[in-house]
Design an enzyme around this catalytic site. Sequence first.
Site, PDB file in Angstrom:
ATOM      1  N   SER A 168       0.943  -0.695  -0.218  1.00  0.00           N
ATOM      2  CA  SER A 168       0.238  -0.317   0.010  1.00  0.00           C
ATOM      3  C   SER A 168       0.752   0.787  -0.184  1.00  0.00           C
ATOM      4  CB  SER A 168      -0.876  -0.249   1.277  1.00  0.00           C
ATOM      5  OG  SER A 168      -1.689   1.105   1.627  1.00  0.00           O
ATOM      6  N   TYR A 180      -1.711  -0.579  10.787  1.00  0.00           N
ATOM      7  CA  TYR A 180      -1.685  -0.912   9.749  1.00  0.00           C
ATOM      8  C   TYR A 180      -0.898  -0.288   8.788  1.00  0.00           C
ATOM      9  CZ  TYR A 180      -3.855  -1.101   4.937  1.00  0.00           C
ATOM     10  OH  TYR A 180      -4.287  -1.673   3.273  1.00  0.00           O
TER      11      TYR A 180
HETATM   12  N1  LIG Z   1      -8.796  -0.992  -1.030  1.00  0.00           N
HETATM   13  C1  LIG Z   1      -7.411  -0.146  -0.929  1.00  0.00           C
HETATM   14  O1  LIG Z   1      -7.620   1.347  -0.999  1.00  0.00           O
HETATM   15  C2  LIG Z   1      -6.060  -0.926  -0.868  1.00  0.00           C
HETATM   16  C3  LIG Z   1      -5.269  -0.088  -0.747  1.00  0.00           C
HETATM   17  C4  LIG Z   1      -4.163  -0.036  -0.507  1.00  0.00           C
HETATM   18  C5  LIG Z   1      -3.775  -1.305  -0.647  1.00  0.00           C
HETATM   19  N2  LIG Z   1      -4.986  -2.129  -0.391  1.00  0.00           N
HETATM   20  C6  LIG Z   1      -4.339  -3.405  -0.153  1.00  0.00           C
HETATM   21  O2  LIG Z   1      -5.201  -4.188  -1.283  1.00  0.00           O
HETATM   22  C7  LIG Z   1      -5.407  -5.533  -1.328  1.00  0.00           C
HETATM   23  C8  LIG Z   1      -7.146  -6.281  -1.393  1.00  0.00           C
HETATM   24  O3  LIG Z   1      -7.148  -5.768  -0.204  1.00  0.00           O
HETATM   25  P1  LIG Z   1      -9.514  -4.739  -0.727  1.00  0.00           P
HETATM   26  O4  LIG Z   1      -9.445  -3.383  -1.524  1.00  0.00           O
HETATM   27  O5  LIG Z   1      -9.339  -5.341  -2.617  1.00  0.00           O
HETATM   28  O6  LIG Z   1      -9.807  -5.754  -0.266  1.00  0.00           O
HETATM   29  P2  LIG Z   1     -11.371  -6.368   0.288  1.00  0.00           P
HETATM   30  O7  LIG Z   1     -12.165  -6.432  -1.405  1.00  0.00           O
HETATM   31  O8  LIG Z   1     -11.789  -6.710   1.690  1.00  0.00           O
HETATM   32  O9  LIG Z   1     -10.379  -7.803  -0.490  1.00  0.00           O
HETATM   33  C9  LIG Z   1     -10.082  -8.317   0.658  1.00  0.00           C
HETATM   34  C10 LIG Z   1     -10.250  -9.766   0.707  1.00  0.00           C
HETATM   35  O10 LIG Z   1      -9.185 -10.759   1.143  1.00  0.00           O
HETATM   36  C11 LIG Z   1      -9.794 -11.777   2.036  1.00  0.00           C
HETATM   37  N3  LIG Z   1      -9.376 -12.259   3.098  1.00  0.00           N
HETATM   38  C12 LIG Z   1      -9.492 -11.719   4.071  1.00  0.00           C
HETATM   39  N4  LIG Z   1      -9.396 -12.071   5.061  1.00  0.00           N
HETATM   40  C13 LIG Z   1      -8.616 -13.129   4.923  1.00  0.00           C
HETATM   41  C14 LIG Z   1      -8.211 -14.515   5.463  1.00  0.00           C
HETATM   42  N5  LIG Z   1      -8.322 -14.894   6.700  1.00  0.00           N
HETATM   43  N6  LIG Z   1      -8.039 -15.589   4.422  1.00  0.00           N
HETATM   44  C15 LIG Z   1      -7.888 -15.399   3.271  1.00  0.00           C
HETATM   45  N7  LIG Z   1      -8.463 -14.202   2.680  1.00  0.00           N
HETATM   46  C16 LIG Z   1      -8.785 -13.322   3.246  1.00  0.00           C
HETATM   47  C17 LIG Z   1     -11.171 -11.363   1.872  1.00  0.00           C
HETATM   48  O11 LIG Z   1     -11.819 -12.190   1.522  1.00  0.00           O
HETATM   49  P3  LIG Z   1     -12.261 -13.590   2.174  1.00  0.00           P
HETATM   50  O12 LIG Z   1     -12.818 -12.592   3.105  1.00  0.00           O
HETATM   51  O13 LIG Z   1     -13.890 -14.160   2.032  1.00  0.00           O
HETATM   52  O14 LIG Z   1     -11.884 -14.344   3.273  1.00  0.00           O
HETATM   53  C18 LIG Z   1     -11.319 -10.220   0.392  1.00  0.00           C
HETATM   54  O15 LIG Z   1     -10.654 -11.659  -1.038  1.00  0.00           O
HETATM   55  C19 LIG Z   1      -5.118  -5.411   0.830  1.00  0.00           C
HETATM   56  O16 LIG Z   1      -4.103  -6.555   0.983  1.00  0.00           O
HETATM   57  C20 LIG Z   1      -5.015  -3.736   1.054  1.00  0.00           C
HETATM   58  O17 LIG Z   1      -4.270  -3.942   1.957  1.00  0.00           O
HETATM   59  C21 LIG Z   1      -6.523  -2.139  -0.853  1.00  0.00           C
END
Ligand SMILES: NC(=O)c1ccc[n+]([C@@H]2O[C@H](COP(=O)([O-])OP(=O)(O)OC[C@H]3O[C@@H](n4cnc5c(N)ncnc54)[C@H](OP(=O)(O)O)[C@@H]3O)[C@@H](O)[C@H]2O)c1
Length: 253
Positions: A149, A162
Amino acid sequence: MENALEGTVALVTGASSGIGEATARSLAGRGAAVAVAARRKDRLDTLVTAIEADGGRALAIEADVTDQEQARGAVERAVAELGSLDTVINNAGVMLLGPIVDAPTEEWERMVALNVNGLLYVSHAALPHLTRAAEEGRRRVADLVNVSSVAGRRANSGSGVYNATKFGVNAFSESLRQEVTERHVRVSLVEPGAVETELTDHLRPEIRDQLRSGFDFERLHAGDIADAIAYIVTRARHIAINEILIRPTEQVR
Ligand SMILES: NC(=O)c1ccc[n+]([C@@H]2O[C@H](COP(=O)([O-])OP(=O)(O)OC[C@H]3O[C@@H](n4cnc5c(N)ncnc54)[C@H](OP(=O)(O)O)[C@@H]3O)[C@@H](O)[C@H]2O)c1
């Protein structure tokens, strides 16, 4: 780059929503057989059906990667059922923002368990397979992409733990990159700014309201990050994209 990944196998963690789901579709669209892992099996099954309807190949793996045995099991199942492992996208993550003072420490434990430990467990289990793919696979190169991130590059008040997890991901990735790059296992970091996904759904309501007021602009789409990941993993064998930091144009910090 259409079908650049034909004959390869990818594993995407956190593929039941957001960036992981978009990335799985994108890699499948480039010819990779894709193992999609997360806890919500129904969402994974829907994704597999959609990928197959588009002519791709996918496998749903229900796994909680904070559990080392399940993380290892997800990797081994991908290899056993799809035949190899050329590409791993360590994407599963959780962002529970808020001040450090008086924080519910259970939120810290959840972030460290997933953002750090889950990523370490998947990486450890995957590395022998990635090394083998780099030696023997069709492309003779393998990729481990860690989704960090902008919070892994810059700490701010209100996101301390975080930040700690994502700075940790960055440090681990650079160390591992130096260790394995001469074996043609490329380790890359993708550092998104604000992306429109379910990530903020898990915040306490008062924190979510504060965040919304600070991010009053057009966010990135999950597909924007999937594009960056696809760019990384489709480069020729001699090119390693080590790091991509992507913010929405209007995001200042
Ligand atoms: N959105 C942003 O603004 C942003 C910015 C910077 C970085 N990121 C990073 O991008 C990545 C993806 O996030 P996203 O934004 O796409 O959010 P998201 O839609 O909430 O996706 C998170 C994913 O992680 C899975 N997950 C959660 N707990 C888990 C576990 N214990 N085991 C396996 N899978 C698990 C969730 O699936 P289940 O709940 O079905 O397990 C979901 O598929 C993260 O690492 C986040 O830190 C996001």
